[in-house]
Design an enzyme around this catalytic site. Structure first.
Site, PDB file in Angstrom:
ATOM      1  N   HIS A 143      40.671  35.088  39.652  1.00  0.00           N
ATOM      2  CA  HIS A 143      41.994  34.374  39.579  1.00  0.00           C
ATOM      3  C   HIS A 143      43.181  34.932  38.619  1.00  0.00           C
ATOM      4  CE1 HIS A 143      40.342  31.008  41.398  1.00  0.00           C
ATOM      5  NE2 HIS A 143      39.464  30.700  40.357  1.00  0.00           N
ATOM      6  N   ASP A 180      33.460  32.945  46.352  1.00  0.00           N
ATOM      7  CA  ASP A 180      33.671  31.828  45.314  1.00  0.00           C
ATOM      8  C   ASP A 180      34.322  30.392  46.070  1.00  0.00           C
ATOM      9  OD1 ASP A 180      33.983  31.754  41.868  1.00  0.00           O
ATOM     10  OD2 ASP A 180      35.372  30.428  42.968  1.00  0.00           O
ATOM     11  N   HIS A 182      36.458  28.877  44.995  1.00  0.00           N
ATOM     12  CA  HIS A 182      37.951  28.728  44.863  1.00  0.00           C
ATOM     13  C   HIS A 182      38.728  29.957  45.257  1.00  0.00           C
ATOM     14  CE1 HIS A 182      35.974  26.474  41.488  1.00  0.00           C
ATOM     15  NE2 HIS A 182      36.678  25.544  41.824  1.00  0.00           N
ATOM     16  N   ASP A 268      29.913  28.548  42.992  1.00  0.00           N
ATOM     17  CA  ASP A 268      30.205  27.217  42.868  1.00  0.00           C
ATOM     18  C   ASP A 268      30.553  26.470  44.407  1.00  0.00           C
ATOM     19  OD1 ASP A 268      32.349  29.147  43.518  1.00  0.00           O
ATOM     20  OD2 ASP A 268      33.431  28.464  41.326  1.00  0.00           O
TER      21      ASP A 268
END
Ligand code: ZN
Length: 368
Positions: A143, A180, A182, A268
């Site tokens: 991120h 991931d 996200h 996740d």
């Protein structure tokens, strides 16, 4: 035959934050969870390392730490002003420079050490010293923008590792595959206009960040077409994730012909992760790793590096990561203790058909 490398350093587990309850800073009526309560805590990673030790997998891995990257390595991605601000606040006892990236004293050095694990894993695989490798990075990196940390990520671990590999001449073209749950918005920011780095992100649509990760974002300038987002609706299980990987992500990587595939490997998308709404078990991470390795065998001399990103179920994420690492090492994965219950809770056929229709639509758009 060279071995699978596993890069780990106990000190990365000492990265500290304030007191939280999931992503909410503890204040007012929000009671902190026990421990720090921060979702990106050390427990899942510590349990992964413990599981590697007690399962015996460690005997099949070349385990080592690594040095932090050089300042020159960091400066290829991060502006000097950002690094200085981070170092100054870290020396002053810690704080917050972005969004959900609290750090304590020494946070700068720990983040740099985490980045160093990824840099070394990529360098050693490209040099042929290892068959493939896994970097257990903490804090994670996908991120982090060049000048703005967010989503628990303080330095762009993969971004720095890719730039170091390109600068050394060890690789000319690199593919980054992010599974991931996200969106890999930081990796996007680093490489969005680059023709020598393909980035592919499979993620839950409108999770985090809320308004990035659209399918229509394909890169810009020289990098136009070298960027691919695959946003999936919440509730996707094994079938949809494998379809997204095999029908969209891996063909894009095959066409790009990279020298190495680096996976931003978050866990996740686990069915029990508190920060995702997907339905994967450990077997899915083994299968995704195996499919990626098979492609790498075909087009990239087998060169694959997995870099640990998210995964916030302290119980399940270690088994998911252990399955991926076992696959890298050619060792049969452990049984997933939640595997049976997750298998029973896969989406019904109509829901799966809807999810596959979304993937079909993206495949059709790419073909057109
Ligand atoms: Zn994540």
């Amino acid at each position: 035959m060279s071995r699978t490398g596993f890069f780990f350093d106990e000190r990365t587990l000492w990265h500290g934050a304030g007191t939280y309850a999931l992503t909410v800073p503890a204040s007012g009526m929000v009671q902190p969870l026990s421990g720090s309560g921060f979702p990106e805590g050390p427990e899942a990673k510590r349990r992964l390392k413990s599981l590697i030790d007690v399962s015996g997998l460690g005997e099949d891995l070349a385990i080592s730490s690594a040095d932090p990257p050089s300042k020159a390595d960091l400066l290829r991605v991060h502006p000097a002003e950002y690094l200085q601000k981070f170092k100054d606040l870290s020396d002053a006892g810690g704080g917050e420079l972005g969004l959900r990236t609290p750090f304590g004293p020494g946070g700068y050095e720990i983040a740099a050490l985490s980045t160093g694990l990824a840099v070394r894993a990529v360098a050693d695989v490209l040099a042929g010293r290892l068959k493939n490798a896994y970097a257990l990075c903490r804090p994670p990196g996908h991120h982090c923008l060049p000048d703005w940390p967010n989503g628990f990520c303080l330095l762009a671990n993969i971004g720095v590792a890719v730039e170091a590999a390109l600068a050394s001449g060890a690789a000319m073209r690199v593919a980054v595959l992010d599974w991931d749950v996200h969106h890999g918005n930081g990796t996007e920011a680093v490489f969005y206009d680059r023709a020598d780095v393909l980035t592919v992100s499979i993620h839950q649509a409108r999770n985090y960040p809320l308004d990035t990760g659209d399918f229509s974002d394909r890169g810009e300038g020289a990098g136009n077409g070298c960027y691919l987002n695959i946003p999936l609706p919440p509730g996707c299980g094994h079938t949809a994730w494998m379809a997204a990987l095999e029908r969209l992500a891996l063909p894009a990587i095959a066409a790009f012909k990279p020298d190495i595939i680096i996976v931003a490997s978050g866990y996740d998308a686990s069915a029990v992760d508190p920060l995702g709404r997907m339905l994967l078990g450990a077997d899915s991470f083994a299968a995704m790793t195996a499919a990626t390795m098979a492609l790498a065998d075909d087009i990239a001399g087998g060169r694959v590096v997995l870099v640990h990103e998210g995964g916030y179920s302290d119980v399940h994420a270690p088994f998911c990561a252990h399955a991926a690492i076992s696959t890298l090492a050619g060792v049969p994965p452990l049984e997933d203790p939640l595997g049976a219950t997750i298998a029973q809770r896969q989406p019904d056929p109509a829901t799966t058909a809807f999810q596959l229709s979304q993937i079909d639509a993206m495949a059709t758009a790419l073909a057109g």
